[in-house]
Design a protein around this motif. Structure first.
Motif, PDB file in Angstrom:
ATOM      1  N   GLU A  65       0.834  -1.210   0.000  1.00  0.00           N
ATOM      2  CA  GLU A  65       0.000   0.000   0.000  1.00  0.00           C
ATOM      3  C   GLU A  65       0.866   1.256   0.000  1.00  0.00           C
ATOM      4  N   ASN A  66       1.968   1.226   0.743  1.00  0.00           N
ATOM      5  CA  ASN A  66       2.889   2.360   0.779  1.00  0.00           C
ATOM      6  C   ASN A  66       3.550   2.583  -0.580  1.00  0.00           C
ATOM      7  N   ILE A  67       3.909   1.509  -1.245  1.00  0.00           N
ATOM      8  CA  ILE A  67       4.520   1.617  -2.579  1.00  0.00           C
ATOM      9  C   ILE A  67       3.523   2.252  -3.555  1.00  0.00           C
ATOM     10  N   ILE A  68       2.271   1.821  -3.515  1.00  0.00           N
ATOM     11  CA  ILE A  68       1.248   2.405  -4.389  1.00  0.00           C
ATOM     12  C   ILE A  68       1.035   3.873  -4.052  1.00  0.00           C
ATOM     13  N   ALA A  69       0.978   4.204  -2.770  1.00  0.00           N
ATOM     14  CA  ALA A  69       0.780   5.600  -2.361  1.00  0.00           C
ATOM     15  C   ALA A  69       1.926   6.477  -2.873  1.00  0.00           C
ATOM     16  N   VAL A  82      -2.376  -4.291  -7.021  1.00  0.00           N
ATOM     17  CA  VAL A  82      -1.329  -5.299  -6.868  1.00  0.00           C
ATOM     18  C   VAL A  82      -1.977  -6.537  -6.276  1.00  0.00           C
ATOM     19  N   ILE A  83      -1.850  -7.635  -6.992  1.00  0.00           N
ATOM     20  CA  ILE A  83      -2.268  -8.943  -6.473  1.00  0.00           C
ATOM     21  C   ILE A  83      -1.015  -9.802  -6.454  1.00  0.00           C
ATOM     22  N   VAL A  96       2.188 -12.625  -9.725  1.00  0.00           N
ATOM     23  CA  VAL A  96       1.888 -11.235  -9.388  1.00  0.00           C
ATOM     24  C   VAL A  96       1.235 -10.520 -10.561  1.00  0.00           C
ATOM     25  N   LEU A  97       0.312  -9.629 -10.221  1.00  0.00           N
ATOM     26  CA  LEU A  97      -0.271  -8.697 -11.189  1.00  0.00           C
ATOM     27  C   LEU A  97      -0.095  -7.297 -10.622  1.00  0.00           C
ATOM     28  N   VAL A  98       0.481  -6.430 -11.422  1.00  0.00           N
ATOM     29  CA  VAL A  98       0.527  -5.000 -11.122  1.00  0.00           C
ATOM     30  C   VAL A  98      -0.165  -4.313 -12.285  1.00  0.00           C
ATOM     31  N   PHE A 114       7.719   1.318 -11.564  1.00  0.00           N
ATOM     32  CA  PHE A 114       8.148   1.717 -10.223  1.00  0.00           C
ATOM     33  C   PHE A 114       7.571   0.766  -9.169  1.00  0.00           C
ATOM     34  N   ILE A 115       6.270   0.506  -9.240  1.00  0.00           N
ATOM     35  CA  ILE A 115       5.627  -0.373  -8.265  1.00  0.00           C
ATOM     36  C   ILE A 115       6.276  -1.755  -8.294  1.00  0.00           C
ATOM     37  N   MET A 116       6.504  -2.294  -9.475  1.00  0.00           N
ATOM     38  CA  MET A 116       7.098  -3.624  -9.573  1.00  0.00           C
ATOM     39  C   MET A 116       8.529  -3.620  -9.043  1.00  0.00           C
ATOM     40  N   ASP A 117       9.319  -2.606  -9.384  1.00  0.00           N
ATOM     41  CA  ASP A 117      10.707  -2.541  -8.906  1.00  0.00           C
ATOM     42  C   ASP A 117      10.770  -2.463  -7.383  1.00  0.00           C
ATOM     43  N   PHE A 118       9.888  -1.686  -6.776  1.00  0.00           N
ATOM     44  CA  PHE A 118       9.891  -1.566  -5.325  1.00  0.00           C
ATOM     45  C   PHE A 118       9.282  -2.796  -4.655  1.00  0.00           C
TER      46      PHE A 118
END
Length: 153
Positions: A65-69, A82-83, A96-98, A114-118
């Motif tokens: 959730e923090n990564i998405i925020a 993100v699943i 995984v699904l982003v 970015f989300i996937m890398d983090f």
């Protein structure tokens, strides 16, 4: 508008249905960018028959959730999903699904990457592979750290 969403689950998911739901959630959506990761049958030169993913419940979801925020602060995106699966998986199973929606593709592509890398470096997941030589824990990769570092401001 769909709230940003994080799901950590043992069950499989339907990437097409999830992406469609995100796409249809806002009429002003101009782009949906997604990434689906799956189990490979070969890693570091060895056959992999199963991959077991473990996580720290509560902490894992909070990290995602923090990564998405953070992505929503950096890019003009509408929503992100993100699943991530846990438990025992076999080659070709989805892990995984982003998915990210926004008005324009550039912002959505950047946020998704970015989300996937983090996720790879910051979310508390542990992977154990079953190989012909026995079980082994998957070590963190320098390439994943390098991918994360390129986003540092």
């Amino acid at each position: 508008m769909v709230d940003m969403s994080v799901r950590v689950q043992a069950e499989d998911f339907d990437a097409g249905a999830e992406i469609s739901r995100l796409r249809l959630s806002r009429p002003d959506t101009g782009a949906v960018v997604s990434f689906v990761g799956q189990v490979r049958d070969l890693n570091d030169g060895e056959q992999v028959s199963t991959l077991t993913l473990e996580h720290y419940p509560g902490m894992t979801e909070a990290a995602l959730e923090n990564i998405i925020a953070t992505a929503k602060q950096r890019w003009n995106i509408f929503d992100a999903l993100v699943i991530h699966r846990v438990g025992e998986l076999k080659p070709t199973d989805e892990i995984v699904l982003v998915a990210v929606s926004g008005a324009h593709r550039g912002e959505a592509f950047s946020a998704c990457e970015f989300i996937m890398d983090f996720l790879k470096t910051e979310a508390p997941f542990w992977k154990k592979e079953q190989t012909p030589n026995g079980e082994r824990w998957v070590e963190a990769k320098i390439s994943d750290d390098a991918a994360r570092e390129r986003w540092q401001v």
